[in-house]
Design an enzyme around this catalytic site. Structure first.
Site, PDB file in Angstrom:
ATOM      1  N   ASP A  53       0.854  -1.187   0.000  1.00 36.15           N
ATOM      2  CA  ASP A  53       0.000   0.000   0.000  1.00 36.15           C
ATOM      3  C   ASP A  53       0.895   1.244   0.000  1.00 36.15           C
ATOM      4  O   ASP A  53       1.660   1.467   0.941  1.00 36.15           O
ATOM      5  CB  ASP A  53      -0.902  -0.022   1.240  1.00 36.15           C
ATOM      6  CG  ASP A  53      -1.848   1.166   1.269  1.00 36.15           C
ATOM      7  OD1 ASP A  53      -2.563   1.377   0.283  1.00 36.15           O
ATOM      8  OD2 ASP A  53      -1.851   1.890   2.284  1.00 36.15           O
ATOM      9  N   THR A  86      -2.843   5.752  -4.491  1.00 34.09           N
ATOM     10  CA  THR A  86      -1.720   6.506  -3.921  1.00 34.09           C
ATOM     11  C   THR A  86      -0.423   6.232  -4.692  1.00 34.09           C
ATOM     12  O   THR A  86       0.328   7.157  -4.993  1.00 34.09           O
ATOM     13  CB  THR A  86      -1.517   6.141  -2.439  1.00 34.09           C
ATOM     14  OG1 THR A  86      -1.459   4.726  -2.299  1.00 34.09           O
ATOM     15  CG2 THR A  86      -2.656   6.661  -1.598  1.00 34.09           C
ATOM     16  N   THR A  87      -0.175   4.971  -5.015  1.00 33.34           N
ATOM     17  CA  THR A  87       1.047   4.626  -5.739  1.00 33.34           C
ATOM     18  C   THR A  87       1.054   5.262  -7.121  1.00 33.34           C
ATOM     19  O   THR A  87       2.082   5.786  -7.568  1.00 33.34           O
ATOM     20  CB  THR A  87       1.190   3.092  -5.861  1.00 33.34           C
ATOM     21  OG1 THR A  87       1.094   2.509  -4.562  1.00 33.34           O
ATOM     22  CG2 THR A  87       2.514   2.715  -6.475  1.00 33.34           C
ATOM     23  N   ASP A 379      -9.165   0.173   1.501  1.00 28.59           N
ATOM     24  CA  ASP A 379      -9.070   0.815   0.190  1.00 28.59           C
ATOM     25  C   ASP A 379     -10.283   0.466  -0.671  1.00 28.59           C
ATOM     26  O   ASP A 379     -10.843   1.325  -1.363  1.00 28.59           O
ATOM     27  CB  ASP A 379      -7.787   0.373  -0.529  1.00 28.59           C
ATOM     28  CG  ASP A 379      -6.550   1.079   0.017  1.00 28.59           C
ATOM     29  OD1 ASP A 379      -6.717   2.001   0.835  1.00 28.59           O
ATOM     30  OD2 ASP A 379      -5.432   0.692  -0.361  1.00 28.59           O
TER      31      ASP A 379
END
Length: 539
Positions: A53, A86-87, A379
């Site tokens: 994550d 996010t990545t 998520d």
């Protein structure tokens, strides 16, 4: 400037900032996609976190470079606003800075690059809306696909069929229709409880709350079909003086009177609870041993040291107030609900007559497994709830990035000046996502990107990458879908972070260019990841 002050200027400052930001972005790139790898993070206390994550990795890493921390903020903003992606957001920000560096070396001024990135970001978000497909909040199949896409590549993937169904049912259980016809997902009414020792596929959804506590006394009843429940934020203990006091006694009788007075005080508190008609008490504070005995004699179930978050959740589930002063307790402060004890799991299941909350009970074989499972499920919950409230989805597998990049290149022809090159660089940066997806799956990124571009030029807007088969497919039809809001947020956050870094041409530090103030020499011009010495240790 003092002797300890450091200053990095002009090109050196830009190189320093860009290399630091790119270093952060590259540290999480390998986690992207269904075949992304995990990171093991060991903190200073020796605690181990195993995850892929993005935001968890960046928050856990020991980063002490001011520019790198700006990139971490991109991940945190993306997590807060969209819950996932996010990545992708951090990776795009890093690629934008890499391509911007090439433009700066061609003597293109940073303000021209920044203006071009702003134009491209705005246009890209408009095109995301055009490519997006409207989705109905009751379209369970699409919502399940969104949840499965989010889970793929994470700890929840093995049992994603079961877990995606639980996530969708949980989100639909806390969704309400607003007066204007929109749908609002109240995630405050959704709780997650984790347990080890069983397979993730045995996870289940409960209507109501699951409280991980034991009765304060073994003789108390534990099951009620219809109980009057009291939520209490006031200790059932002897009241102590606000200041230090001492009591002098001359005889055993006086000591006994003093003890009798304390006992009487506890008796009065219990009598107040009994007179209100309460059958069950969830208390956030402590309960005296003697009070426990009295409550057990009255047939009242009491639980002490209930977590504040659990008490707040019970308030939603039971639609009951939290009583902060026992002296003012009345029957109106109680709520009716069923209470059941699961002795094997050591949990209380609490359900209101008109339940306003649901609990996801997640199982995992070990602590590390269940922790990563919880992150993946959180998520998935966030993206499904965003999809319900936003009402738009996009094809996944890099399809939308290639399509937006194609449209940006067409748009660049209409942009005058050097900004045109920045718009084209923005398009190239977006194509990082399918490229990294292919690389992380061990596939030939160049060949697949060529195939993707060809498919989109031919008019197939949904052509994306199937990393399992290693070929280009219609990802929307294959059930690989993402939420449009997360993609818009990722593009906006990445562009703004890149522009923020590009705008800096002078770094003046009162001391070491490290925000942690460590011993590492971090401020050398062009020093690559200088100032991120701590990060090397964490990785």
């Amino acid at each position: 400037m003092g002797e300890d002050a450091q200053r990095v200027q002009d090109k050196d400052a830009q190189e320093y900032n860009i290399s630091a930001a790119r270093g952060v972005a590259e540290s999480v790139r390998s986690t992207l996609g269904p075949k992304g790898m995990d990171k093991m993070l060991v903190d200073s206390m020796g605690d181990v976190t195993i995850t892929n994550d993005g935001v968890t990795i960046l928050q856990t890493m020991d980063i002490d470079n001011p520019t790198a921390e700006m990139v971490v903020e991109v991940a945190e903003t993306q997590e807060d606003e969209a819950g996932d992606g996010t990545t992708s957001a951090v990776a795009i920000a890093g690629e934008l800075l890499k391509n911007a560096e090439d433009l700066l070396e061609q003597d293109i001024h940073p303000t021209a690059v920044i203006k071009g990135f702003n134009l491209a970001s705005e246009y890209a978000r408009e095109q995301v809306d055009e490519v997006a497909t409207a989705v109905d909040p009751d379209d369970t199949e699409t919502l399940r696909n969104v949840a499965e896409t989010s889970m793929t590549g994470k700890g929840a993937e093995l049992d994603k069929d079961v877990l995606a169904d639980l996530v969708v049912r949980a989100v639909q259980g806390v969704t309400v229709a607003a007066d204007d016809g929109s749908h609002v997902v109240d995630l405050a009414n959704l709780n997650i409880e984790t347990r080890t020792g069983r397979a993730a596929g045995e996870s289940r959804l409960l209507t109501g709350a699951a409280i991980d506590k034991d009765p304060v006394h073994e003789d108390m009843p534990t099951d009620f079909e219809s109980a009057n429940v009291l939520l209490l934020n006031d200790p059932i203990e002897v009241e102590e003086a606000d200041v230090d006091t001492s009591v002098n006694v001359d005889s055993p009788d006086q000591l006994q009177k003093f003890l009798d007075q304390e006992e009487e005080q506890l008796r009065e508190k219990v009598d107040t609870i009994v007179e209100s008609g309460a059958d069950v008490v969830f208390c956030q504070k402590g309960i005296d041993d003697l009070a426990q005995h009295y409550l057990a004699k009255e047939g009242i179930l009491a639980v002490r040291r209930t977590k504040k978050s659990d008490l707040t959740f019970l308030k939603n589930v039971l639609d009951a107030p939290i009583v902060t002063d026992l002296d003012s307790l009345s029957a109106d402060d109680l709520a009716v609900g069923s209470v059941e004890r699961d002795a094997d799991e050591e949990l209380f299941y609490v359900e209101g007559e008109d339940a306003h909350g649901v609990t996801l009970l997640l199982y995992g074989t070990t602590e590390h497994v269940v922790d990563e499972l919880e992150r993946g499920i959180q998520d998935a919950i966030d993206v499904v709830s965003t999809t319900v409230s936003d009402g738009r989805t996009l094809p996944g597998g890099g399809a939308v990035e290639v399509e937006i990049a194609r449209r940006l290149r067409d748009y660049a022809d209409s942009v005058e000046g050097r900004e045109q090159l920045a718009v084209e660089a923005f398009a190239d940066s977006l194509e990082l996502i399918p490229r990294v997806l292919a690389e992380n799956a061990g596939l030939d990124a160049i060949d697949l990107l060529v195939d993707l571009r060809a498919a989109h030029e031919a008019g197939d807007e949904h052509a994306g990458l199937d990393v399992f088969a290693g070929e280009v497919v219609d990802t929307a039809e294959a059930g690989v879908v993402e939420t449009a809001h997360a993609k818009e947020q990722a593009i906006a956050s990445a562009a703004e972070a890149a522009n923020l870094v590009l705008k800096i041409d002078d770094i003046i530090s009162a001391g070491d260019l490290s925000t942690a103030g460590g011993d590492d020499e971090g401020g050398a011009p062009g020093g690559g990841m200088g100032g991120m010495g701590g990060m090397g240790g964490a990785m």
